[in-house]
Motif scaffolding. Sequence first.
Motif, mmCIF file in Angstrom:
data_model
loop_
_atom_site.group_PDB
_atom_site.id
_atom_site.type_symbol
_atom_site.label_atom_id
_atom_site.label_comp_id
_atom_site.label_asym_id
_atom_site.label_seq_id
_atom_site.Cartn_x
_atom_site.Cartn_y
_atom_site.Cartn_z
ATOM 1 N N SER A 1 7.256 -1.485 5.993
ATOM 2 C CA SER A 1 5.948 -0.869 6.159
ATOM 3 C C SER A 1 4.866 -1.852 5.689
ATOM 4 O O SER A 1 5.177 -2.805 4.981
ATOM 5 C CB SER A 1 5.974 0.413 5.308
ATOM 6 O OG SER A 1 4.712 0.864 5.005
ATOM 7 N N PRO A 2 3.617 -1.654 6.077
ATOM 8 C CA PRO A 2 2.580 -2.580 5.603
ATOM 9 C C PRO A 2 2.247 -2.327 4.134
ATOM 10 O O PRO A 2 1.316 -1.588 3.836
ATOM 11 C CB PRO A 2 1.390 -2.299 6.522
ATOM 12 C CG PRO A 2 1.631 -0.938 7.070
ATOM 13 C CD PRO A 2 3.095 -0.705 7.060
ATOM 14 N N GLU A 3 2.995 -2.875 3.237
ATOM 15 C CA GLU A 3 2.728 -2.730 1.799
ATOM 16 C C GLU A 3 3.422 -3.867 1.069
ATOM 17 O O GLU A 3 4.312 -4.524 1.615
ATOM 18 C CB GLU A 3 3.184 -1.350 1.294
ATOM 19 C CG GLU A 3 4.606 -0.944 1.684
ATOM 20 C CD GLU A 3 5.631 -1.333 0.642
ATOM 21 O OE1 GLU A 3 5.227 -1.517 -0.525
ATOM 22 O OE2 GLU A 3 6.811 -1.470 0.987
ATOM 23 N N PRO B 1 13.947 6.450 9.317
ATOM 24 C CA PRO B 1 12.607 5.972 9.714
ATOM 25 C C PRO B 1 11.553 6.094 8.612
ATOM 26 O O PRO B 1 10.446 5.588 8.753
ATOM 27 C CB PRO B 1 12.237 6.881 10.892
ATOM 28 C CG PRO B 1 13.517 7.461 11.376
ATOM 29 C CD PRO B 1 14.433 7.520 10.207
ATOM 30 N N GLU B 2 11.893 6.789 7.511
ATOM 31 C CA GLU B 2 10.878 6.933 6.470
ATOM 32 C C GLU B 2 10.403 5.584 5.937
ATOM 33 O O GLU B 2 9.273 5.472 5.477
ATOM 34 C CB GLU B 2 11.395 7.796 5.319
ATOM 35 C CG GLU B 2 12.555 7.182 4.573
ATOM 36 C CD GLU B 2 13.138 8.165 3.552
ATOM 37 O OE1 GLU B 2 12.419 8.501 2.615
ATOM 38 O OE2 GLU B 2 14.290 8.592 3.738
ATOM 39 N N PHE C 1 9.391 3.159 7.447
ATOM 40 C CA PHE C 1 8.203 2.684 8.182
ATOM 41 C C PHE C 1 6.920 3.315 7.653
ATOM 42 O O PHE C 1 5.828 2.888 7.977
ATOM 43 C CB PHE C 1 8.328 2.994 9.677
ATOM 44 C CG PHE C 1 9.465 2.287 10.341
ATOM 45 C CD1 PHE C 1 9.459 0.898 10.463
ATOM 46 C CD2 PHE C 1 10.550 2.990 10.847
ATOM 47 C CE1 PHE C 1 10.512 0.235 11.082
ATOM 48 C CE2 PHE C 1 11.599 2.331 11.472
ATOM 49 C CZ PHE C 1 11.586 0.953 11.579
ATOM 50 N N ALA C 2 7.081 4.408 6.902
ATOM 51 C CA ALA C 2 5.924 5.175 6.474
ATOM 52 C C ALA C 2 5.538 4.889 5.033
ATOM 53 O O ALA C 2 4.571 5.438 4.533
ATOM 54 C CB ALA C 2 6.222 6.675 6.624
ATOM 55 N N TRP C 3 6.277 4.021 4.376
ATOM 56 C CA TRP C 3 6.120 3.927 2.922
ATOM 57 C C TRP C 3 4.861 3.222 2.462
ATOM 58 O O TRP C 3 4.342 2.330 3.124
ATOM 59 C CB TRP C 3 7.336 3.206 2.350
ATOM 60 C CG TRP C 3 8.485 4.151 2.130
ATOM 61 C CD1 TRP C 3 8.486 5.495 2.363
ATOM 62 C CD2 TRP C 3 9.781 3.819 1.651
ATOM 63 N NE1 TRP C 3 9.702 6.010 2.048
ATOM 64 C CE2 TRP C 3 10.528 5.024 1.605
ATOM 65 C CE3 TRP C 3 10.390 2.631 1.249
ATOM 66 C CZ2 TRP C 3 11.836 5.067 1.171
ATOM 67 C CZ3 TRP C 3 11.699 2.679 0.826
ATOM 68 C CH2 TRP C 3 12.427 3.875 0.782
ATOM 69 N N ASP C 4 4.410 3.631 1.281
ATOM 70 C CA ASP C 4 3.439 2.819 0.549
ATOM 71 C C ASP C 4 4.181 2.193 -0.636
ATOM 72 O O ASP C 4 5.391 2.385 -0.783
ATOM 73 C CB ASP C 4 2.230 3.649 0.111
ATOM 74 C CG ASP C 4 2.609 4.790 -0.807
ATOM 75 O OD1 ASP C 4 3.552 4.640 -1.599
ATOM 76 O OD2 ASP C 4 1.950 5.849 -0.726
ATOM 77 N N SER D 1 6.466 4.439 -2.792
ATOM 78 C CA SER D 1 7.461 5.337 -2.204
ATOM 79 C C SER D 1 8.866 5.027 -2.685
ATOM 80 O O SER D 1 9.646 5.932 -2.979
ATOM 81 C CB SER D 1 7.426 5.245 -0.681
ATOM 82 O OG SER D 1 6.168 5.615 -0.194
ATOM 83 N N TRP E 1 0.047 -8.453 6.858
ATOM 84 C CA TRP E 1 1.380 -7.861 7.031
ATOM 85 C C TRP E 1 2.131 -8.427 8.237
ATOM 86 O O TRP E 1 2.889 -7.721 8.886
ATOM 87 C CB TRP E 1 1.296 -6.340 7.171
ATOM 88 C CG TRP E 1 0.353 -5.666 6.219
ATOM 89 C CD1 TRP E 1 -0.752 -4.937 6.565
ATOM 90 C CD2 TRP E 1 0.417 -5.627 4.792
ATOM 91 N NE1 TRP E 1 -1.381 -4.463 5.429
ATOM 92 C CE2 TRP E 1 -0.676 -4.864 4.325
ATOM 93 C CE3 TRP E 1 1.287 -6.170 3.850
ATOM 94 C CZ2 TRP E 1 -0.934 -4.627 2.983
ATOM 95 C CZ3 TRP E 1 1.038 -5.932 2.503
ATOM 96 C CH2 TRP E 1 -0.051 -5.172 2.080
ATOM 97 N N ASN F 1 5.554 -6.628 9.645
ATOM 98 C CA ASN F 1 5.553 -6.048 10.983
ATOM 99 C C ASN F 1 6.574 -6.708 11.903
ATOM 100 O O ASN F 1 7.128 -6.051 12.783
ATOM 101 C CB ASN F 1 4.147 -6.130 11.593
ATOM 102 C CG ASN F 1 3.202 -5.179 10.882
ATOM 103 O OD1 ASN F 1 3.635 -4.194 10.292
ATOM 104 N ND2 ASN F 1 1.917 -5.479 10.938
ATOM 105 N N ALA G 1 9.674 -4.941 11.020
ATOM 106 C CA ALA G 1 9.599 -3.524 11.391
ATOM 107 C C ALA G 1 9.719 -3.343 12.896
ATOM 108 O O ALA G 1 10.411 -2.448 13.381
ATOM 109 C CB ALA G 1 8.295 -2.917 10.885
ATOM 110 N N SER H 1 12.873 -1.297 14.391
ATOM 111 C CA SER H 1 12.644 -0.016 15.067
ATOM 112 C C SER H 1 13.041 -0.082 16.534
ATOM 113 O O SER H 1 13.136 0.941 17.201
ATOM 114 C CB SER H 1 11.172 0.353 14.974
ATOM 115 O OG SER H 1 10.404 -0.545 15.756
#
Lengths: 450, 318, 343
Positions: free
Chosen positions: A203-205, A254-255, A257-260, A263, A410, A414, A417, A421
């Motif tokens: 994820s972008p973090e 898939p979570e 991909f959503a992380w900060d 997370s 990022w 990416n 990712a 994905s």
Amino acid sequence: MAAKKRGAFSRRDFIKAAGAGALAAGVGPAIIIPGRAHAAKKTLKILQWVHFVPPYDKWFNETYVKEWGQKNDTEVKVDNVGLAALNAQGAAEVAAQKGHDLFLFMWPAPTFEQQVIDHREIYEECERKYGKPIDLAIKSTYNPKTKKYYGFSDSFVPDPVNYRQDLFAAVGMPKGPSTWDDVRVAGAKIKKQFGNPVGIGLSPEIDTGMAMRTIMYSFGSSVQDRDGNLVLNSKQTLEAVKFVKALYEETMTPEVFAWDASSNNRGMVSGKLSVVLNAISTTRVAEKENPDISAKIQLTKALKGPVRAIGLEHVMDCYVIWKFAENKEGAKKFLVDYIGNFRKGFLASEFYNFPCFPKTVPDLKKLIANDPKAHPPDKYKVLEDVLSWATNVGYPGYANAAKDEIFATWVINNMFAKAASGAETPEAAISQAEAACKRIFAKWKEKGLI
Amino acid sequence: MTQKAMTTVETGTQVARAKTGRLTAILDSEIWLGRLMIAPAILYIVLLIGFPFLLALYYSLSDITIGSRTMSFVGLKQFKAVIQTPLFQQSLKNTLIFTFISQALVLVLGKVLALALLKNFRGKWLVRLLILLPWVAPISLGTIGWLWMLDSIYSVFNWILRAVGIFGPTTWPIWLGVPHLAMGSVIAVHVWRQLPLATVILLGGLSSIPHDLHDAAAVDGAGFWRHLFQITIPLVLPIMIVAVLFGMVFTFTDMIVIFVLTRGGPYDTTQVLASLAFFTGIMGGDLAEGAAISLFLFPVLVAAAFVFLRIARRAEVT
Amino acid sequence: MAIVETRNIKKYFGDVPAVNGVDLSTEEGEFLVLLGPSGCGKTTLLRMIAGLEEPTSGEILIGGQVVNDLPPRARKIAMVFQSYALYPHMTVFKNIAFPLKAQSVPKETWQSKVEWAASMFGIEKLLHRKPRELSGGERQRVALARALVREPTVFLLDEPLSNLDAKLRTSAREELQQFQRRIGTTTIYVTHDQVEAMGLGDRIAVMNQGKVRQLGTPQEIYHEPADTFVAGFLGSPPMNLVEYDDTIVGFRPETFLPREVFGVQDDLVAFQFKVTRIEYLGADRLLYGFLGGKLADAHVISRLPSTVTASIQQGETYEFVVQAKDLKFFDKETGLRTGPRPL
């Protein structure tokens, strides 16, 4: 009609107001907490982040700087801002040519090189007094092209592997993973048997940025070579990307991909994940909030890839002294003295900040081998040789402005990712990332910073 | 002696009178009083909006970085360079999708809410309060609330939907981790955030329609839809256009929702120009390119504002 | 054409009665005026007939059918509002055509119907204009044309002349009456202006405090008021009302004249009238003053047409008379009309 026109303009102005508002809100976390002050002749203004380990700020702001100020007849003021606001705050100080005497970035800040003094003499003085600094410190604050030290690194934060010892034991790996392949194989088994996925972000973090580079480096891949040439598009990178794709497909959901950035901490402490890469803040939180889980989370060193076992720093303390700082001498003296007292800082940060001048904490191994808060007390012992397996962003070269922008936008996160994905093939993801990197490298070369 | 003193005193009074006279004259003069009153607003606009805007404009035409003070004029180079990158093109596309879908939803939902709030019913004050709440709460705070509700582990929605049996035991959508769901989520939160303002604006527009017109339409035989589309909507059209313009501009230039929820992820599928500008300019250090990205849409917005306001003027009815 | 009837209709806003039990029935093709002071409930009554307000209780019938549950559009009525309520975003043509569209009248006939309605009011040349480009009088005609165009069974008009200036109002009144006579549609017209009411109405329903006080022809309500409210509301100046024992005696100022105006007649009732003030109005003189004798200190007004040349001086007392047939008697308690009695 005239009135209408004027109306149109004010609306347009509103656009900018909204934009400015957004920018201000982006800088939102920059809540400045003024430090205490007492009367003295000179002043020294320090800006640093809000530490992830709150007792550190308490010690630094309320004890250490006061004592130092009294000895040096200086009024020291400390302001703390959130991690995300550091760059914006730095930019603001540069634009105003006014600000703090000491400014702490949590990552190398090569873009600010033209605005800061050469920190060489601080390194020299510290080396004379306390012995050699670690290579990681130099790699994160030195520009070989301009031969300038654009910062001074007092400490860094290791990024070990956190794994669930109970789960790994259940699939026949009681000592945890030692290679990336172990993570893939055992992670898949654990997910199948217990439903706990591996927790490496895509994820972008910032944590994802570190983890992906760790994997790349251990596969023999990197963004740049030793001399700062772009070498991203390589067989090794392709292997690394394919590995992450397989790792994602076999062990994750898939979570990721959503992380900060927090997370993976939460997922680990809540008992949901089997492996994460993070600073010891994860285990520290577990110790306070969930002792059951704390006993189950153990640490291990950097994992081996096909080429080497290597890890990254989690964050990198990089102090800078602006050219426009009002008390440069005070700032230099403060840094040299701080290194001399670093053992206190190491303890105050609960082993979070590791020294860049190792001799300042001679009993480090002994300290971390017996921490009464940890379960078991020698949990942090694995960090004793962290210097032999931790490196900087930009490995095997130096941190520089191009890698800074690549990290901030990022690009690498990416790339992985997209491939993981299935949005792009690994080859396409790499060539897109390469194109972006090429452009960024060219830009900063043109500006003379690399 | 006395006489002389008297004269002096008198002269003094006269001077004083003349002075007050001039001040009163200024305060009485509509032109001068108007200028005096508007001055703070103009000062505010010039200092806090006009100046930063011009600076950003200049940045975008230069090669400035976050750490440099010397900059040279490079013309449209930044624009030309950045437009060609796939990331910029994707961000532009995302910006348009984000803006148009969210504004369409805001318009329709705002209209529905405004129409509902025009009616009298029990507990109306509570509904009004609830609708205004998102606007009153600090934006970043509200958005962080959403971040938690959409969290991959603790998502309140998933939990509720599973509890009531809509989701089976294997259904657990990752709202912010799948491109379409992520875009849907940021749009939904943005709509949530903009709805109060749009509703209030539309409510203002609706209540300004003379009630006789609604009565006339009812007597003339218009049913609900005809009434809505041939009477109500044309009459609030000017205000609606302003609301849409306002929302569009706001959405184009705003990144808070995206910054808090996805930071552009997963893999740039929710990256918009405003967030890209932030990452490139502030975090990545290339201020000039960041400024160019953020100003790219400016001419488009000016053109849109011009067209919209012209339509609004045409549609103006009284 | 249809008869409108209300049966014990009531409308409460909260606890406040706006219309408090009205039974009213129009005749076929009649021009019925609802007259009363503001707040008397006349507009609310009209809006209930139109279907824009729901009655609290009671029934409304149009053409013999109870329409309480019908929406306005199903009642075959047309209404003209005080503000005209023209759709500002439509041209005159579209304004007039709107009811046709809304009632799904075949499209081919719109043009001819709109032109017909416009020709009734002489606004054929204005069809392409927007309402804001029209004068007050033109707007009023457009509103009427819009009401007329779909040939309703009942016209409802809510003070349609009150936004016109005085001169225009007179001619508009005349046009309106001619138009109504020509099409012969039952019309209910609300106004607070007694001149309009007297001039236009076949019958007038005088309303006060949510009730109809009297329903009758203009002559009836002027000459034979049913109660002291009607007596006091109509006429300018209104009827003199003087208390006498348990009754109230009423006589119109124009029937209260100096003794010498009349010949020797039997049915004259004489009063001592002390004139305290004189207003000269050109066509008339208004004399303000007090009565003497049995009705001492009652304040009354006399209206002398300019044809009465008798010299009257302020501060003097004169003998004034009223013909016995012009004296009206009301019950002091209820205000209702009672039979004549000797003074």
